[in-house]
Enzyme design. Structure first.
Site, PDB file in Angstrom:
ATOM      1  N   ASP A  13       0.808  -1.228   0.000  1.00  0.00           N
ATOM      2  CA  ASP A  13       0.000   0.000   0.000  1.00  0.00           C
ATOM      3  C   ASP A  13       0.843   1.281   0.000  1.00  0.00           C
ATOM      4  O   ASP A  13       0.441   2.305   0.567  1.00  0.00           O
ATOM      5  CB  ASP A  13      -0.967   0.018   1.205  1.00  0.00           C
ATOM      6  CG  ASP A  13      -1.901  -1.167   1.191  1.00  0.00           C
ATOM      7  OD1 ASP A  13      -2.291  -1.602   0.095  1.00  0.00           O
ATOM      8  OD2 ASP A  13      -2.242  -1.660   2.287  1.00  0.00           O
ATOM      9  N   LYS A  16       1.897   2.206  -5.115  1.00  0.00           N
ATOM     10  CA  LYS A  16       2.453   1.651  -6.361  1.00  0.00           C
ATOM     11  C   LYS A  16       1.528   1.912  -7.551  1.00  0.00           C
ATOM     12  O   LYS A  16       1.993   2.203  -8.647  1.00  0.00           O
ATOM     13  CB  LYS A  16       2.659   0.130  -6.218  1.00  0.00           C
ATOM     14  CG  LYS A  16       3.622  -0.258  -5.110  1.00  0.00           C
ATOM     15  CD  LYS A  16       3.677  -1.753  -4.919  1.00  0.00           C
ATOM     16  CE  LYS A  16       2.408  -2.361  -4.366  1.00  0.00           C
ATOM     17  NZ  LYS A  16       2.103  -2.015  -2.962  1.00  0.00           N
ATOM     18  N   GLY A  40      -4.580  -4.156  -3.804  1.00  0.00           N
ATOM     19  CA  GLY A  40      -5.576  -3.124  -4.071  1.00  0.00           C
ATOM     20  C   GLY A  40      -4.815  -1.868  -4.438  1.00  0.00           C
ATOM     21  O   GLY A  40      -4.094  -1.320  -3.618  1.00  0.00           O
ATOM     22  N   HIS A  41      -4.890  -1.478  -5.698  1.00  0.00           N
ATOM     23  CA  HIS A  41      -4.122  -0.327  -6.176  1.00  0.00           C
ATOM     24  C   HIS A  41      -5.085   0.795  -6.557  1.00  0.00           C
ATOM     25  O   HIS A  41      -5.938   0.620  -7.423  1.00  0.00           O
ATOM     26  CB  HIS A  41      -3.252  -0.734  -7.371  1.00  0.00           C
ATOM     27  CG  HIS A  41      -2.247  -1.805  -7.021  1.00  0.00           C
ATOM     28  ND1 HIS A  41      -1.475  -2.447  -7.947  1.00  0.00           N
ATOM     29  CD2 HIS A  41      -1.890  -2.336  -5.824  1.00  0.00           C
ATOM     30  CE1 HIS A  41      -0.688  -3.322  -7.339  1.00  0.00           C
ATOM     31  NE2 HIS A  41      -0.929  -3.283  -6.052  1.00  0.00           N
ATOM     32  N   GLN A 223       1.989  -5.901  -3.249  1.00  0.00           N
ATOM     33  CA  GLN A 223       2.525  -6.058  -1.871  1.00  0.00           C
ATOM     34  C   GLN A 223       3.837  -5.293  -1.706  1.00  0.00           C
ATOM     35  O   GLN A 223       4.026  -4.288  -2.372  1.00  0.00           O
ATOM     36  CB  GLN A 223       2.686  -7.546  -1.523  1.00  0.00           C
ATOM     37  CG  GLN A 223       1.381  -8.308  -1.354  1.00  0.00           C
ATOM     38  CD  GLN A 223       0.752  -8.780  -2.647  1.00  0.00           C
ATOM     39  OE1 GLN A 223       1.407  -9.379  -3.478  1.00  0.00           O
ATOM     40  NE2 GLN A 223      -0.522  -8.532  -2.849  1.00  0.00           N
TER      41      GLN A 223
HETATM   42  P1  GDP Z   1      -0.734   0.423  -3.559  1.00  0.00           P
HETATM   43  O1  GDP Z   1      -1.356  -0.828  -3.099  1.00  0.00           O
HETATM   44  O2  GDP Z   1       0.739   0.465  -3.319  1.00  0.00           O
HETATM   45  O3  GDP Z   1      -1.086   0.786  -4.977  1.00  0.00           O
HETATM   46  O4  GDP Z   1      -1.342   1.575  -2.646  1.00  0.00           O
HETATM   47  P2  GDP Z   1      -2.907   1.761  -2.263  1.00  0.00           P
HETATM   48  O5  GDP Z   1      -3.609   2.283  -3.455  1.00  0.00           O
HETATM   49  O6  GDP Z   1      -3.436   0.537  -1.609  1.00  0.00           O
HETATM   50  O7  GDP Z   1      -2.790   2.836  -1.102  1.00  0.00           O
HETATM   51  C1  GDP Z   1      -2.236   4.086  -1.310  1.00  0.00           C
HETATM   52  C2  GDP Z   1      -3.302   5.156  -1.025  1.00  0.00           C
HETATM   53  O8  GDP Z   1      -2.665   6.413  -0.911  1.00  0.00           O
HETATM   54  C3  GDP Z   1      -4.323   5.317  -2.141  1.00  0.00           C
HETATM   55  O9  GDP Z   1      -5.553   5.680  -1.564  1.00  0.00           O
HETATM   56  C4  GDP Z   1      -3.769   6.453  -2.980  1.00  0.00           C
HETATM   57  O10 GDP Z   1      -4.786   7.183  -3.660  1.00  0.00           O
HETATM   58  C5  GDP Z   1      -3.130   7.307  -1.929  1.00  0.00           C
HETATM   59  N1  GDP Z   1      -1.936   8.045  -2.346  1.00  0.00           N
HETATM   60  C6  GDP Z   1      -0.947   7.675  -3.196  1.00  0.00           C
HETATM   61  N2  GDP Z   1       0.036   8.605  -3.225  1.00  0.00           N
HETATM   62  C7  GDP Z   1      -0.343   9.582  -2.371  1.00  0.00           C
HETATM   63  C8  GDP Z   1       0.277  10.804  -1.929  1.00  0.00           C
HETATM   64  O11 GDP Z   1       1.379  11.176  -2.317  1.00  0.00           O
HETATM   65  N3  GDP Z   1      -0.427  11.531  -0.993  1.00  0.00           N
HETATM   66  C9  GDP Z   1      -1.644  11.152  -0.512  1.00  0.00           C
HETATM   67  N4  GDP Z   1      -2.253  11.920   0.393  1.00  0.00           N
HETATM   68  N5  GDP Z   1      -2.244  10.008  -0.918  1.00  0.00           N
HETATM   69  C10 GDP Z   1      -1.597   9.229  -1.809  1.00  0.00           C
HETATM   70  P1  IMO Z   2      -0.919  -4.079  -2.268  1.00  0.00           P
HETATM   71  O1  IMO Z   2      -0.516  -4.593  -3.615  1.00  0.00           O
HETATM   72  C1  IMO Z   2      -0.921  -4.622   2.056  1.00  0.00           C
HETATM   73  C2  IMO Z   2      -1.012  -8.741   3.565  1.00  0.00           C
HETATM   74  C3  IMO Z   2      -2.254  -9.189   4.294  1.00  0.00           C
HETATM   75  C4  IMO Z   2      -1.645 -10.176   5.287  1.00  0.00           C
HETATM   76  C5  IMO Z   2      -0.554 -10.838   4.459  1.00  0.00           C
HETATM   77  C6  IMO Z   2      -0.951 -12.164   3.841  1.00  0.00           C
HETATM   78  O2  IMO Z   2      -2.215  -3.355  -2.274  1.00  0.00           O
HETATM   79  O3  IMO Z   2       0.191  -3.326  -1.636  1.00  0.00           O
HETATM   80  P2  IMO Z   2      -2.499 -12.796   1.770  1.00  0.00           P
HETATM   81  O4  IMO Z   2      -3.955 -12.548   1.521  1.00  0.00           O
HETATM   82  O5  IMO Z   2      -1.590 -12.225   0.751  1.00  0.00           O
HETATM   83  O6  IMO Z   2      -2.204 -14.244   2.046  1.00  0.00           O
HETATM   84  O7  IMO Z   2      -2.194 -12.041   3.177  1.00  0.00           O
HETATM   85  O8  IMO Z   2      -0.229  -9.917   3.425  1.00  0.00           O
HETATM   86  N1  IMO Z   2      -1.233  -8.194   2.209  1.00  0.00           N
HETATM   87  C7  IMO Z   2      -1.165  -6.882   1.900  1.00  0.00           C
HETATM   88  N2  IMO Z   2      -0.958  -5.801   2.693  1.00  0.00           N
HETATM   89  N3  IMO Z   2      -1.036  -4.457   0.733  1.00  0.00           N
HETATM   90  C8  IMO Z   2      -1.217  -5.524  -0.081  1.00  0.00           C
HETATM   91  O9  IMO Z   2      -1.221  -5.425  -1.425  1.00  0.00           O
HETATM   92  C9  IMO Z   2      -1.329  -6.803   0.510  1.00  0.00           C
HETATM   93  N4  IMO Z   2      -1.517  -8.055   0.029  1.00  0.00           N
HETATM   94  C10 IMO Z   2      -1.445  -8.886   1.076  1.00  0.00           C
HETATM   95  O10 IMO Z   2      -2.888  -8.123   4.946  1.00  0.00           O
HETATM   96  O11 IMO Z   2      -1.021  -9.485   6.332  1.00  0.00           O
HETATM   97 MG    MG Z   3      -2.891  -1.502  -1.858  1.00  0.00          MG
END
Ligand code: GDP
Ligand code: IMO
Ligand code: MG
Length: 440
Positions: A13, A16, A40-41, A223
């Site tokens: 999270d 990416k 979840g991106h 991840q």
């Molecule tokens: P990912 O799994 O690495 O793609 O990240 P996620 O999408 O799960 O979580 C990142 C969250 O931070 C999302 O809600 C993005 O919209 C938000 N986000 C990404 N970059 C920034 C930033 O520079 N500032 C803020 N405030 N939010 C950001």
């Molecule tokens: P993105 O791509 C954050 C975590 C789960 C749990 C562990 C194992 O959005 O960054 P799993 O279902 O993979 O067997 O769970 O890994 N986990 C993540 N945490 N971001 C993710 O993906 C994750 N994908 C799995 O919360 O701790």
């Molecule tokens: Mg994510």
């Protein structure tokens, strides 16, 4: 043959999706190489939010070649739902290709994931319960069902039967579940095959052709390094390798095809699920970061645990990935704190100092963070577009991180929006920055 890998440098999270979407504008193809719909991106474009779980974050560019590589585990029901949802929002998904060798998440994987967690009780990992672990386990046990099997009814049925047999005991509580009926399951998966057939391809060969023509391929990780099954905080990890090294295997290319490795880190740390987190903050400060950063999971909606930036873990991630660039996201979230702390080393239960990530889990579980205090800043960063727009204290913070990690900061996130980034000079010098992604 420019290949650029984007990987999470923390516990996932890190942002990416946003960075992949941004760089994909000047890339020719985007390929996911591991994980599944545990990811979840989130991408925010002109105020509109897009959440992707399986489809690469380049899909929002019309006709862009987007590939789900052989290293990904695919729940076909989720993939079809995601495709339908994108089509309903008028996104052109014709450029999607799915590896015929990718493994499929089956209904019994979902049940086994939940049953496994329930059995572990207080020791549970906190998985996303998407069937990821059991699916990779079947892959390693050579009992997996692959995308190509969807195109052959006889083989599909035989393989499902063979895969379910050894699980009979664990699945006994679910034996009356109609989802586990061999005939029903085969029929259901054949239907998925018909829906996905047009996208199924030899994606390793496709990657090779693109790279051979000198096209720019972005390898999108899911991840993060600390969730890596080999090098992360095992067993509190995911079941794949979210490291740059896995980009090759998971997309079917060789290591010489990789030119740059971008590690993505938040300006602080978060983690969803159980497991060690040395710089974790509890009470008000942890809650303040959670609220300001909107730290709730994209996939499960769970509140994310929050803490100060952990430089021990980040240095470890830089080493594991041979990171050539560091992207710091969510710097804006730290506005308003008088002082900001960063974890620069760990203190073991017996008083030893750890500058490097401890190799023994018991040590890690009992460490406390050694914190360095830096100046905070009050200003809102959402409108900053150059380094000089940032308050001096924010620049100091970035310099400190870059020096500690030993990688240049190429890009800084100052808000969720696509345009809310700052390119540094080092970023302009990268393959992608030189090609027009970075403003002149
Ligand atoms: P990912 O799994 O690495 O793609 O990240 P996620 O999408 O799960 O979580 C990142 C969250 O931070 C999302 O809600 C993005 O919209 C938000 N986000 C990404 N970059 C920034 C930033 O520079 N500032 C803020 N405030 N939010 C950001
Ligand atoms: P993105 O791509 C954050 C975590 C789960 C749990 C562990 C194992 O959005 O960054 P799993 O279902 O993979 O067997 O769970 O890994 N986990 C993540 N945490 N971001 C993710 O993906 C994750 N994908 C799995 O919360 O701790
Ligand atoms: Mg994510």
């Amino acid at each position: 043959m420019p290949g650029i890998v984007i990987v999470g440098a923390q516990w996932g999270d890190e942002g990416k999706g946003k960075i992949t979407d941004l760089l994909a504008e000047h890339g020719d193809a985007v390929v996911r190489f591991q994980g599944g719909n545990n990811a979840g991106h989130t991408i925010v474009r002109e105020g509109v939010e897009w959440k992707l779980h399986l489809i690469p974050s380049g899909i929002l560019y019309p006709g862009k070649r987007c590939v789900i590589g052989n290293g990904v585990v695919i729940d076909p029901r989720v993939l079809i739902e995601e495709l339908d949802a994108l089509r309903a929002r008028r996104v052109d998904v014709s450029g999607l290709r799915i590896s015929s060798n990718a493994h499929l998440i089956m209904p019994y994987h979902l049940l086994l994931d939940s049953a496994g967690e329930a059995k572990l009780g207080s020791l549970q990992i906190g998985t996303t319960r998407r069937g990821i672990g059991p699916c990779y386990a079947d892959k390693a046990a050579r009992l997996g069902i692959r995308v190509q099997d969807l195109l052959d009814e006889k083989i599909l049925k035989k393989k499902i039967m063979a895969a379910m047999e050894p699980k009979r005991l664990s699945l006994r509580p679910f034996e009356k579940d109609p989802k586990l009926d061999l005939h029903t399951m085969t029929e259901e998966y054949l239907t998925y095959g018909h829906r996905l057939e047009q996208h199924i391809a030899d994606t390793s060969r496709l990657m090779w052709e693109l790279l051979d023509r000198g096209e720019k391929v972005i390898f999108e990780g899911a991840q993060g390094a600390m969730l890596d099954i080999d090098h992360g905080t095992y067993p509190f990890v995911t079941s794949s390798n979210p490291l740059a090294g896995a980009a090759c295997v998971g997309a079917g290319v060789g290591p010489k095809n990789i030119d740059e490795i971008w590690g993505i880190s938040k300006a602080y740390t978060t983690r969803v699920g159980a497991g060690p987190f040395p710089s974790e903050l509890h009470e008000e400060m942890g809650e303040a970061i959670r609220q300001r950063g909107g730290e709730f999971g994209t996939t499960t909606g769970r509140p994310r645990r929050t803490g100060w930036l952990d430089l021990v873990a980040l240095r470890y991630a830089a080493r594991l990935n041979t990171m050539t660039a560091l992207v710091v996201t969510k710097l804006d979230v730290l506005s308003g704190f008088d002082r900001i702390q960063v974890c620069t080393s760990y203190r073991g239960a017996e008083g030893a100092q750890f500058d490097d990530f401890p190799y023994h889990q018991t040590v890690l579980h009992h460490t406390t963070p050694e914190l360095t205090e830096l100046r905070g800043w009050k200003e809102d960063l959402g409108e900053c577009r150059t380094l000089s727009d940032l308050p001096e204290a924010a620049r100091e913070y970035l310099l400190f991180i870059s020096e500690q990690v030993g990688a240049p900061v190429t890009l800084i996130g100052v808000g969720p929006g696509r345009e809310q980034v700052i390119w540094t000079d080092a970023g302009r010098e990268t393959l992608i920055g030189r090609n027009g992604s970075a403003p002149a």
